[in-house]
Design a protein around this motif. Sequence first.
Motif, PDB file in Angstrom:
ATOM      1  N   PHE A  86       0.848  -1.118  -0.022  1.00 62.53           N
ATOM      2  CA  PHE A  86       0.145  -0.072  -0.070  1.00 62.53           C
ATOM      3  C   PHE A  86       0.916   1.137  -0.102  1.00 62.53           C
ATOM      4  CE2 PHE A  86      -1.558   3.431   2.803  1.00 62.53           C
ATOM      5  CZ  PHE A  86      -2.778   3.641   2.006  1.00 62.53           C
ATOM      6  N   ILE A  87       1.882   1.117   0.961  1.00 64.36           N
ATOM      7  CA  ILE A  87       2.705   2.534   0.912  1.00 64.36           C
ATOM      8  C   ILE A  87       3.453   2.506  -0.382  1.00 64.36           C
ATOM      9  CG2 ILE A  87       4.750   3.446   1.968  1.00 64.36           C
ATOM     10  CD1 ILE A  87       3.718   2.082   4.684  1.00 64.36           C
ATOM     11  N   ASP A  88       4.230   1.594  -0.804  1.00 69.75           N
ATOM     12  CA  ASP A  88       4.758   1.611  -2.055  1.00 69.75           C
ATOM     13  C   ASP A  88       4.001   2.059  -3.143  1.00 69.75           C
ATOM     14  OD1 ASP A  88       7.126   0.810  -0.572  1.00 69.75           O
ATOM     15  OD2 ASP A  88       6.747  -1.157  -1.599  1.00 69.75           O
ATOM     16  N   GLU A  89       2.732   1.620  -3.487  1.00 70.59           N
ATOM     17  CA  GLU A  89       1.656   2.212  -4.413  1.00 70.59           C
ATOM     18  C   GLU A  89       1.169   3.436  -4.449  1.00 70.59           C
ATOM     19  OE1 GLU A  89      -1.029  -0.615  -5.374  1.00 70.59           O
ATOM     20  OE2 GLU A  89       0.193  -2.335  -5.723  1.00 70.59           O
ATOM     21  N   GLN A  90       0.994   4.132  -3.247  1.00 70.90           N
ATOM     22  CA  GLN A  90       0.373   5.159  -2.986  1.00 70.90           C
ATOM     23  C   GLN A  90       1.124   6.442  -2.446  1.00 70.90           C
ATOM     24  OE1 GLN A  90      -2.994   5.697  -3.460  1.00 70.90           O
ATOM     25  NE2 GLN A  90      -2.736   3.672  -4.436  1.00 70.90           N
ATOM     26  N   LYS A  91       2.297   6.398  -1.881  1.00 70.64           N
ATOM     27  CA  LYS A  91       3.112   7.430  -1.216  1.00 70.64           C
ATOM     28  C   LYS A  91       3.389   8.565  -2.305  1.00 70.64           C
ATOM     29  CE  LYS A  91       7.541   5.070  -1.576  1.00 70.64           C
ATOM     30  NZ  LYS A  91       8.721   4.462  -0.746  1.00 70.64           N
ATOM     31  N   SER A  92       3.650   8.222  -3.443  1.00 69.10           N
ATOM     32  CA  SER A  92       4.089   9.423  -4.530  1.00 69.10           C
ATOM     33  C   SER A  92       3.117  10.467  -4.576  1.00 69.10           C
ATOM     34  CB  SER A  92       4.267   8.575  -5.933  1.00 69.10           C
ATOM     35  OG  SER A  92       2.996   8.309  -6.391  1.00 69.10           O
ATOM     36  N   ASN A  93       1.717  10.190  -3.986  1.00 69.39           N
ATOM     37  CA  ASN A  93       0.904  11.148  -4.029  1.00 69.39           C
ATOM     38  C   ASN A  93       0.458  11.845  -2.652  1.00 69.39           C
ATOM     39  OD1 ASN A  93      -1.026  13.013  -5.400  1.00 69.39           O
ATOM     40  ND2 ASN A  93      -2.744  11.762  -4.768  1.00 69.39           N
ATOM     41  N   TRP A  94       1.292  11.633  -1.774  1.00 68.62           N
ATOM     42  CA  TRP A  94       1.206  12.177  -0.423  1.00 68.62           C
ATOM     43  C   TRP A  94       1.915  13.477  -0.095  1.00 68.62           C
ATOM     44  CZ3 TRP A  94       2.314   6.665   2.629  1.00 68.62           C
ATOM     45  CH2 TRP A  94       1.315   5.953   2.222  1.00 68.62           C
ATOM     46  N   SER A  95       1.325  14.372   0.055  1.00 70.02           N
ATOM     47  CA  SER A  95       1.909  15.605   0.585  1.00 70.02           C
ATOM     48  C   SER A  95       2.250  15.876   2.037  1.00 70.02           C
ATOM     49  CB  SER A  95       1.038  17.009   0.095  1.00 70.02           C
ATOM     50  OG  SER A  95      -0.044  16.901   0.813  1.00 70.02           O
ATOM     51  N   LYS A  96       1.292  14.809   2.594  1.00 70.88           N
ATOM     52  CA  LYS A  96       1.616  15.148   4.293  1.00 70.88           C
ATOM     53  C   LYS A  96       0.758  13.697   4.799  1.00 70.88           C
ATOM     54  CE  LYS A  96       0.862  18.244   8.372  1.00 70.88           C
ATOM     55  NZ  LYS A  96       0.378  19.482   8.468  1.00 70.88           N
ATOM     56  N   VAL A  97       1.565  13.112   6.025  1.00 73.11           N
ATOM     57  CA  VAL A  97       0.827  12.170   6.552  1.00 73.11           C
ATOM     58  C   VAL A  97       0.887  12.208   7.994  1.00 73.11           C
ATOM     59  CG1 VAL A  97       0.683   9.658   7.033  1.00 73.11           C
ATOM     60  CG2 VAL A  97       1.409  10.396   4.910  1.00 73.11           C
ATOM     61  N   ARG A  98      -0.296  12.197   8.837  1.00 72.79           N
ATOM     62  CA  ARG A  98      -0.093  12.443  10.047  1.00 72.79           C
ATOM     63  C   ARG A  98      -0.710  11.323  10.811  1.00 72.79           C
ATOM     64  NH1 ARG A  98      -3.157  17.800  11.246  1.00 72.79           N
ATOM     65  NH2 ARG A  98      -4.322  17.130   9.559  1.00 72.79           N
ATOM     66  N   VAL A  99      -0.154  10.630  12.128  1.00 69.26           N
ATOM     67  CA  VAL A  99      -0.560   9.557  12.491  1.00 69.26           C
ATOM     68  C   VAL A  99      -1.089   9.900  14.128  1.00 69.26           C
ATOM     69  CG1 VAL A  99       0.028   7.145  13.104  1.00 69.26           C
ATOM     70  CG2 VAL A  99       0.718   8.049  10.776  1.00 69.26           C
ATOM     71  N   PHE A 100      -2.156   9.562  14.371  1.00 68.78           N
ATOM     72  CA  PHE A 100      -2.443   9.505  15.841  1.00 68.78           C
ATOM     73  C   PHE A 100      -2.684   8.069  16.491  1.00 68.78           C
ATOM     74  CE2 PHE A 100      -3.371  13.292  13.509  1.00 68.78           C
ATOM     75  CZ  PHE A 100      -2.905  14.088  14.258  1.00 68.78           C
ATOM     76  N   ASP A 101      -1.940   7.649  17.149  1.00 64.09           N
ATOM     77  CA  ASP A 101      -2.207   6.564  17.999  1.00 64.09           C
ATOM     78  C   ASP A 101      -2.743   6.509  19.338  1.00 64.09           C
ATOM     79  OD1 ASP A 101      -1.540   4.675  15.843  1.00 64.09           O
ATOM     80  OD2 ASP A 101       0.640   5.253  16.332  1.00 64.09           O
ATOM     81  N   SER A 102      -3.489   5.854  19.895  1.00 67.71           N
ATOM     82  CA  SER A 102      -3.937   5.740  21.261  1.00 67.71           C
ATOM     83  C   SER A 102      -4.672   4.821  21.724  1.00 67.71           C
ATOM     84  CB  SER A 102      -5.181   7.007  21.512  1.00 67.71           C
ATOM     85  OG  SER A 102      -6.304   6.748  20.841  1.00 67.71           O
ATOM     86  N   TYR A 103      -4.329   4.324  23.107  1.00 78.86           N
ATOM     87  CA  TYR A 103      -5.190   3.262  23.638  1.00 78.86           C
ATOM     88  C   TYR A 103      -6.724   3.488  23.891  1.00 78.86           C
ATOM     89  CZ  TYR A 103      -0.703   0.755  24.434  1.00 78.86           C
ATOM     90  OH  TYR A 103       0.505   0.237  24.416  1.00 78.86           O
ATOM     91  N   VAL A 104      -7.433   2.651  23.439  1.00 83.30           N
ATOM     92  CA  VAL A 104      -9.091   2.920  23.705  1.00 83.30           C
ATOM     93  C   VAL A 104      -9.611   1.759  24.399  1.00 83.30           C
ATOM     94  CG1 VAL A 104      -9.039   4.397  21.807  1.00 83.30           C
ATOM     95  CG2 VAL A 104      -9.176   2.081  21.343  1.00 83.30           C
TER      96      VAL A 104
END
Length: 104
Positions: A86-104
């Motif tokens: 997924f990353i290899d195929e899609q990353k060329s069109n990403w300008s910014k990626v933000r990740v938010f991880d939390s326990y729920v």
Amino acid sequence: MASQRLAHNVFFGLKDKSPAKVAELVAACHKYLNVQPGIAFFAAGPLCAELTREVNDRDWDVGLHLVFETKAAHDAYQDDATHNKFIDEQKSNWSKVRVFDSYV
């Protein structure tokens, strides 16, 4: 905390924000990121354009929302071959990626 579920939310900003490219990324999320073991919840979709309150963060185009049964399931997902494809195929069109991880 190890036995708690882990929410993994990713917000993608795109270089090409056209409806076709937004739909392509959402489809890729569904194809590649909903197949790993340990996923309790999965959703992916475009920004809700109708919500424009001052508190709405609108600096993204596609949101990915996963809840994993455990942190270990999340960690395995990060190294999964389909996640990397997924990353290899899609990353060329990403300008910014933000990740938010939390326990729920």
